[in-house]
Design an enzyme around this catalytic site. Sequence first.
Site, PDB file in Angstrom:
ATOM      1  N   LYS A 162       5.361  20.468   9.252  1.00 10.96           N
ATOM      2  CA  LYS A 162       4.635  20.771   8.009  1.00 10.96           C
ATOM      3  C   LYS A 162       3.644  21.893   8.340  1.00 10.96           C
ATOM      4  O   LYS A 162       2.481  21.657   8.667  1.00 10.96           O
ATOM      5  CB  LYS A 162       3.921  19.503   7.509  1.00 10.96           C
ATOM      6  CG  LYS A 162       3.414  19.594   6.085  1.00 10.96           C
ATOM      7  CD  LYS A 162       3.025  18.217   5.571  1.00 10.96           C
ATOM      8  CE  LYS A 162       2.238  18.288   4.269  1.00 10.96           C
ATOM      9  NZ  LYS A 162       2.941  18.903   3.147  1.00 10.96           N
TER      10      LYS A 162
HETATM   11  N1  PMP Z   1       8.662  18.052   0.995  1.00 11.92           N
HETATM   12  C1  PMP Z   1       7.685  18.972   1.054  1.00 11.92           C
HETATM   13  C2  PMP Z   1       8.069  20.402   1.203  1.00 11.92           C
HETATM   14  C3  PMP Z   1       6.353  18.583   0.958  1.00 11.92           C
HETATM   15  O1  PMP Z   1       5.369  19.498   1.001  1.00 11.92           O
HETATM   16  C4  PMP Z   1       6.028  17.216   0.792  1.00 11.92           C
HETATM   17  C5  PMP Z   1       4.592  16.796   0.675  1.00 11.92           C
HETATM   18  N2  PMP Z   1       4.003  16.572   1.929  1.00 11.92           N
HETATM   19  C6  PMP Z   1       7.071  16.285   0.763  1.00 11.92           C
HETATM   20  C7  PMP Z   1       8.391  16.736   0.861  1.00 11.92           C
HETATM   21  C8  PMP Z   1       6.800  14.825   0.654  1.00 11.92           C
HETATM   22  O2  PMP Z   1       6.277  14.345   1.870  1.00 11.92           O
HETATM   23  P1  PMP Z   1       5.296  13.100   1.925  1.00 11.92           P
HETATM   24  O3  PMP Z   1       5.980  11.994   1.223  1.00 11.92           O
HETATM   25  O4  PMP Z   1       5.104  12.837   3.371  1.00 11.92           O
HETATM   26  O5  PMP Z   1       4.037  13.506   1.243  1.00 11.92           O
END
Ligand code: PMP
Length: 319
Positions: A162
């Site tokens: 991320k």
């Molecule tokens: N995909 C992307 C590109 C994101 O930015 C997010 C948000 N963090 C998610 C999926 C969902 O991830 P999470 O459930 O860990 O927030």
Amino acid sequence: MSDNPLEAVRWVWMNGKLVPFKDARVHVLSHVVHYGSGWFEGIRCYETPDGPAVFRLREHLERLAASCKIFRTELPWSLDELTAAVLEIIRANDFGSCYIRPLVYRGFGTLGVNPLKCPIDVAIAVWPWGSYLGPGADQAGVDVCVSSWRRSDPGSFPSTAKATGSYLNAQLIKMEAVANGFVEGIALDAEGHLSEGSGENLFLVRGGKLLTPPLVASILPGITRATILTLAGDLGIPVREERLPRGLLYTCDEMFFTGTAAEVTPIRSVDHLPVGEGKPGPITRRLQREYLGIARGEIADRHGWLTQVEAQGEAAAAS
Ligand code: PMP
């Protein structure tokens, strides 16, 4: 009065210190500003009957450490220290429910592309944040499109990290969708299979089965996605993680996004075609209820996903 939730923020945690909001700055020549060399998390804290509690804090911090490792960046704080810092900054700002944004970044040092000589700085901010995909989206569902922008292939960008820089791709997807009157865009991967939204993972329901793209489809391994996979197992809903063709978007019975910010948001139309009956379906609603019920402490925390913000000392003393 402004409706900017950031105005409620009094303190930001920076490199181990609580810094007043107005002083939480970086130098314009910091590496991260120029080359996107940052890694971050989005976490939510919910009000529960036992006080505010952070949802799946450990898993988020583990993903942050993994994102940093991919980019050869050693976290200067242990996960236990970061856990304490997250709880401290929520308490300092006196928030109940809030969004939590830890950020690790390459700071001010040199401006060559190689980041390794730049310091590794860490900040944690918290702010109150409501429904990410618009007021009422959780009940009514959202209208989305397929984006003309694709996710990068796994050999170009690791979607498992991320990283701040990756969100330039996400911005293209989001801006195009909004410019065309949609709430969000669904991106395909480099080979044309379903991938994810600009900030959400994607689930489809067809014939009572839950379908979601696999990690090789250039998705972020979402914590909410993992949560929904576990809850579906608990509820006896069959799940398949597999490469999915675009065409399924138009023939599935139900569809929804998952994400820390978006939580479980039903999708009611895609490219102007209704999803199923054009309203949130029963499996989406069932999973949404279970997810929010646990996060808000209304359903027993059977997987140990909540970390209480207050009374840490008491909890430790009791155990
Ligand atoms: N995909 C992307 C590109 C994101 O930015 C997010 C948000 N963090 C998610 C999926 C969902 O991830 P999470 O459930 O860990 O927030």
